[in-house]
Design a protein around this motif. Structure first.
Motif, PDB file in Angstrom:
ATOM      1  N   ILE A 276      50.090 -63.283  47.425  1.00 51.17           N
ATOM      2  CA  ILE A 276      51.083 -61.874  47.346  1.00 51.17           C
ATOM      3  C   ILE A 276      52.662 -62.420  47.562  1.00 51.17           C
ATOM      4  O   ILE A 276      52.812 -63.253  48.457  1.00 51.17           O
ATOM      5  CB  ILE A 276      50.557 -60.970  48.390  1.00 51.17           C
ATOM      6  CG1 ILE A 276      49.106 -60.582  48.115  1.00 51.17           C
ATOM      7  CG2 ILE A 276      51.657 -59.896  48.275  1.00 51.17           C
ATOM      8  CD1 ILE A 276      48.608 -59.701  49.049  1.00 51.17           C
TER       9      ILE A 276
ATOM     10  N   ALA B 213      45.918 -61.671  46.839  1.00 46.94           N
ATOM     11  CA  ALA B 213      45.546 -60.511  45.780  1.00 46.94           C
ATOM     12  C   ALA B 213      44.288 -61.119  45.095  1.00 46.94           C
ATOM     13  O   ALA B 213      44.287 -62.212  44.624  1.00 46.94           O
ATOM     14  CB  ALA B 213      46.469 -60.082  45.049  1.00 46.94           C
TER      15      ALA B 213
ATOM     16  N   ASP C 206      42.013 -47.746  52.316  1.00 48.52           N
ATOM     17  CA  ASP C 206      42.258 -48.426  53.369  1.00 48.52           C
ATOM     18  C   ASP C 206      41.163 -48.591  54.302  1.00 48.52           C
ATOM     19  O   ASP C 206      40.463 -47.584  54.744  1.00 48.52           O
ATOM     20  CB  ASP C 206      43.489 -47.893  54.142  1.00 48.52           C
ATOM     21  CG  ASP C 206      43.671 -48.587  55.523  1.00 48.52           C
ATOM     22  OD1 ASP C 206      43.138 -49.319  55.934  1.00 48.52           O
ATOM     23  OD2 ASP C 206      44.802 -48.087  56.047  1.00 48.52           O
TER      24      ASP C 206
ATOM     25  N   ARG D  30      48.737 -64.248  52.728  1.00 49.71           N
ATOM     26  CA  ARG D  30      48.181 -63.014  51.977  1.00 49.71           C
ATOM     27  C   ARG D  30      47.610 -63.243  50.616  1.00 49.71           C
ATOM     28  O   ARG D  30      48.631 -63.889  49.854  1.00 49.71           O
ATOM     29  CB  ARG D  30      49.367 -62.045  52.253  1.00 49.71           C
ATOM     30  CG  ARG D  30      49.692 -61.768  53.745  1.00 49.71           C
ATOM     31  CD  ARG D  30      50.902 -60.683  53.663  1.00 49.71           C
ATOM     32  NE  ARG D  30      51.879 -60.715  52.743  1.00 49.71           N
ATOM     33  CZ  ARG D  30      52.418 -59.663  52.160  1.00 49.71           C
ATOM     34  NH1 ARG D  30      51.712 -58.332  52.207  1.00 49.71           N
ATOM     35  NH2 ARG D  30      53.203 -59.824  51.192  1.00 49.71           N
TER      36      ARG D  30
ATOM     37  N   SER E  23      53.865 -55.004  49.755  1.00 48.00           N
ATOM     38  CA  SER E  23      52.676 -54.523  50.463  1.00 48.00           C
ATOM     39  C   SER E  23      51.404 -54.869  49.717  1.00 48.00           C
ATOM     40  O   SER E  23      51.291 -55.158  48.705  1.00 48.00           O
ATOM     41  CB  SER E  23      52.970 -52.870  50.186  1.00 48.00           C
ATOM     42  OG  SER E  23      52.755 -52.346  49.293  1.00 48.00           O
ATOM     43  N   TYR E  24      50.479 -54.622  50.511  1.00 46.64           N
ATOM     44  CA  TYR E  24      49.160 -55.051  50.158  1.00 46.64           C
ATOM     45  C   TYR E  24      48.607 -54.014  49.083  1.00 46.64           C
ATOM     46  O   TYR E  24      48.016 -54.226  48.313  1.00 46.64           O
ATOM     47  CB  TYR E  24      48.064 -54.717  51.374  1.00 46.64           C
ATOM     48  CG  TYR E  24      47.885 -55.948  52.368  1.00 46.64           C
ATOM     49  CD1 TYR E  24      47.586 -57.281  51.933  1.00 46.64           C
ATOM     50  CD2 TYR E  24      48.518 -55.871  53.525  1.00 46.64           C
ATOM     51  CE1 TYR E  24      47.459 -58.210  52.870  1.00 46.64           C
ATOM     52  CE2 TYR E  24      48.547 -57.030  54.575  1.00 46.64           C
ATOM     53  CZ  TYR E  24      48.224 -58.186  54.110  1.00 46.64           C
ATOM     54  OH  TYR E  24      47.980 -59.240  54.743  1.00 46.64           O
ATOM     55  N   GLU E  25      48.894 -52.378  49.390  1.00 53.08           N
ATOM     56  CA  GLU E  25      48.540 -51.521  48.232  1.00 53.08           C
ATOM     57  C   GLU E  25      49.188 -52.169  46.847  1.00 53.08           C
ATOM     58  O   GLU E  25      48.423 -51.831  46.012  1.00 53.08           O
ATOM     59  CB  GLU E  25      49.134 -50.305  48.594  1.00 53.08           C
ATOM     60  CG  GLU E  25      48.080 -49.689  49.814  1.00 53.08           C
ATOM     61  CD  GLU E  25      48.500 -48.187  50.169  1.00 53.08           C
ATOM     62  OE1 GLU E  25      49.626 -47.654  49.400  1.00 53.08           O
ATOM     63  OE2 GLU E  25      48.041 -47.622  50.794  1.00 53.08           O
TER      64      GLU E  25
ATOM     65  N   ALA F 226      43.245 -56.648  48.062  1.00 50.38           N
ATOM     66  CA  ALA F 226      44.385 -57.503  48.682  1.00 50.38           C
ATOM     67  C   ALA F 226      43.988 -57.760  50.047  1.00 50.38           C
ATOM     68  O   ALA F 226      43.553 -56.447  50.764  1.00 50.38           O
ATOM     69  CB  ALA F 226      46.003 -56.735  48.434  1.00 50.38           C
ATOM     70  N   GLY F 227      44.403 -58.697  50.623  1.00 51.11           N
ATOM     71  CA  GLY F 227      44.144 -58.989  52.123  1.00 51.11           C
ATOM     72  C   GLY F 227      44.536 -60.243  52.638  1.00 51.11           C
ATOM     73  O   GLY F 227      45.539 -60.904  52.030  1.00 51.11           O
ATOM     74  N   GLU F 228      44.236 -60.404  53.868  1.00 50.06           N
ATOM     75  CA  GLU F 228      44.575 -62.009  54.441  1.00 50.06           C
ATOM     76  C   GLU F 228      43.533 -62.840  54.735  1.00 50.06           C
ATOM     77  O   GLU F 228      42.307 -62.485  55.135  1.00 50.06           O
ATOM     78  CB  GLU F 228      45.339 -61.492  55.790  1.00 50.06           C
ATOM     79  CG  GLU F 228      45.658 -62.694  56.672  1.00 50.06           C
ATOM     80  CD  GLU F 228      46.006 -62.121  58.019  1.00 50.06           C
ATOM     81  OE1 GLU F 228      46.368 -63.224  58.650  1.00 50.06           O
ATOM     82  OE2 GLU F 228      46.292 -60.954  58.503  1.00 50.06           O
TER      83      GLU F 228
ATOM     84  N   TYR G 188      42.859 -55.334  53.212  1.00 48.39           N
ATOM     85  CA  TYR G 188      43.774 -54.078  53.718  1.00 48.39           C
ATOM     86  C   TYR G 188      43.983 -53.223  52.612  1.00 48.39           C
ATOM     87  O   TYR G 188      44.419 -52.029  53.010  1.00 48.39           O
ATOM     88  CB  TYR G 188      45.297 -55.061  54.136  1.00 48.39           C
ATOM     89  CG  TYR G 188      44.937 -55.340  55.358  1.00 48.39           C
ATOM     90  CD1 TYR G 188      44.899 -54.965  56.521  1.00 48.39           C
ATOM     91  CD2 TYR G 188      44.883 -57.027  55.634  1.00 48.39           C
ATOM     92  CE1 TYR G 188      44.852 -55.506  57.917  1.00 48.39           C
ATOM     93  CE2 TYR G 188      44.895 -57.553  56.680  1.00 48.39           C
ATOM     94  CZ  TYR G 188      44.741 -56.904  57.937  1.00 48.39           C
ATOM     95  OH  TYR G 188      44.774 -57.331  59.161  1.00 48.39           O
TER      96      TYR G 188
END
Length: 353
Positions: free
Chosen positions: A140, A86, A348, A84, A145-147, A66-68, A36
């Motif tokens: 995470i 990192a 993104d 989630r 947030s993912y960012e 970062a993601g799922e 993400y």
């Protein structure tokens, strides 16, 4: 998981292409992650223009990820779908002299996501078991947030550098560099109790000013003037520590002249391979008993420590991330960094061009 994904692929020096690739299979002992957010690192920009290590081509770059977790292999341990996570790039061998002593960042067989393994400039990434066991994958924190989680990788090495060099209460810290790393050194040094922070920069001075160093100097001024400014702010003694946070050998001698006797000079980050030799006044080091050291990567706890620092408000990711691009605009994002138009650019992968 079957299907097709988009990926920005490094084909050769200065050449990036968007490709449709099959979503990678989930390794039996690994996981598949839907990405993400992926940060564009200064080293990515350097590698795009100079080439990946070992001449590697046709590779998906990117390592601030970062993601799922969307799929796990039958033999995978620890992680499960829906978590989630990192990621950070380093993967150690676990068996060399350095790894056996816990110095995983100095591994003799060091590998990286985005170089030796496909990286984060894509919509999915598959991590084999060796990455889960000897790399950096952390949960995470809830609400992050993912960012912001992707930004943790950048923070990890800064935190490790200042911990190893014991930046401490009451010290005067000079930071040469006004990019995201330089600004992070400013924020981290302040949180560690530095009494005076002097930053020297060139193309991001306006953005660096928002981190409120005690003195912000234009690095375009002549070297003698910069050294005099530092010494005048320290009773002509010099700074306790000078951190060179720019990919240039030109500032190393400057740093030696700014630091006090028994002070520390840290060379942080790599420089281009075609210009990696410094010429230093060794008498300053000898008679001043100056410690000159490097700083690279971080220990096994590095990514976890960075996520904790972000969660606890010691580092404010929102002050750094000031641009977002799609996979189709990765090169434009790199140009924004080169031109000083952004501190940190996030990709993104699901953003349409």
């Amino acid at each position: 998981m079957k299907g097709i994904m988009n990926a920005a692929v490094f084909k050769d020096i200065g050449h990036m292409e968007i490709e449709k690739r099959p979503i990678p299979d989930c390794p039996a002992d690994g996981v598949l992650i839907k990405i993400y957010a992926c940060g564009i690192c200064g080293s990515d920009v350097r590698n795009f223009h100079n080439g990946l290590k070992g001449g590697i081509r046709d590779q998906i770059m990117g390592h601030e990820i970062a993601g799922e977790v969307v799929e796990t292999g039958e033999q995978a341990e620890v992680f499960h779908t829906g978590q989630r996570v990192a990621l950070a790039p380093d993967v150690s061998c676990g068996s060399c002299w350095y790894c056996k002593r816990g110095l995983v960042n100095l591994c003799e067989h060091h590998k990286m996501l985005g170089t030796h393994y496909p990286g984060g400039y894509a919509q999915y990434i598959a991590l084999p078991g060796e990455v889960l066991k000897r790399g950096f994958v952390e949960l995470i924190p809830e609400g992050m947030s993912y960012e912001h989680a992707a930004f943790a990788e950048t923070c990890s090495a800064v935190l490790a550098c200042q911990e190893r060099n014991q930046v401490s209460l009451g010290e005067t810290v000079v930071i040469i560099g006004d990019g995201p790393v330089g600004c992070l050194h400013c924020e981290v040094a302040r949180s560690r109790g530095a009494a005076q922070i002097i930053m020297i920069g060139r193309d991001k001075l306006d953005m660096a000013a928002s981190f409120q160093p005690d003195l912000l100097l234009d690095g375009a001024r002549c070297s003698e003037e910069l050294v005099d400014e530092v010494r005048s702010r320290t009773g002509n003694r010099g700074a306790d520590i000078v951190i060179c946070a720019v990919p240039s050998v030109m500032v190393h001698q400057e740093a030696l002249e700014m630091v006090r006797k028994r002070g520390r000079v840290v060379i942080y980050g790599g420089v281009p391979k075609h210009n990696e030799i410094s010429s230093l006044n060794s008498n300053l080091i000898h008679y001043g008993e100056i410690t000159l050291t490097g700083a690279f990567s971080y220990p096994a706890s590095g990514l976890y420590d960075a996520l904790s620092a972000l969660e606890n408000g010691h580092i404010h990711a929102e002050k750094y991330i000031n641009a977002k691009v799609s996979l189709y605009d990765v090169v434009e994002g790199m140009d924004m960094i080169t031109k000083g138009q952004a501190l940190k650019v996030m990709i993104d992968p699901w953003l349409e061009p």
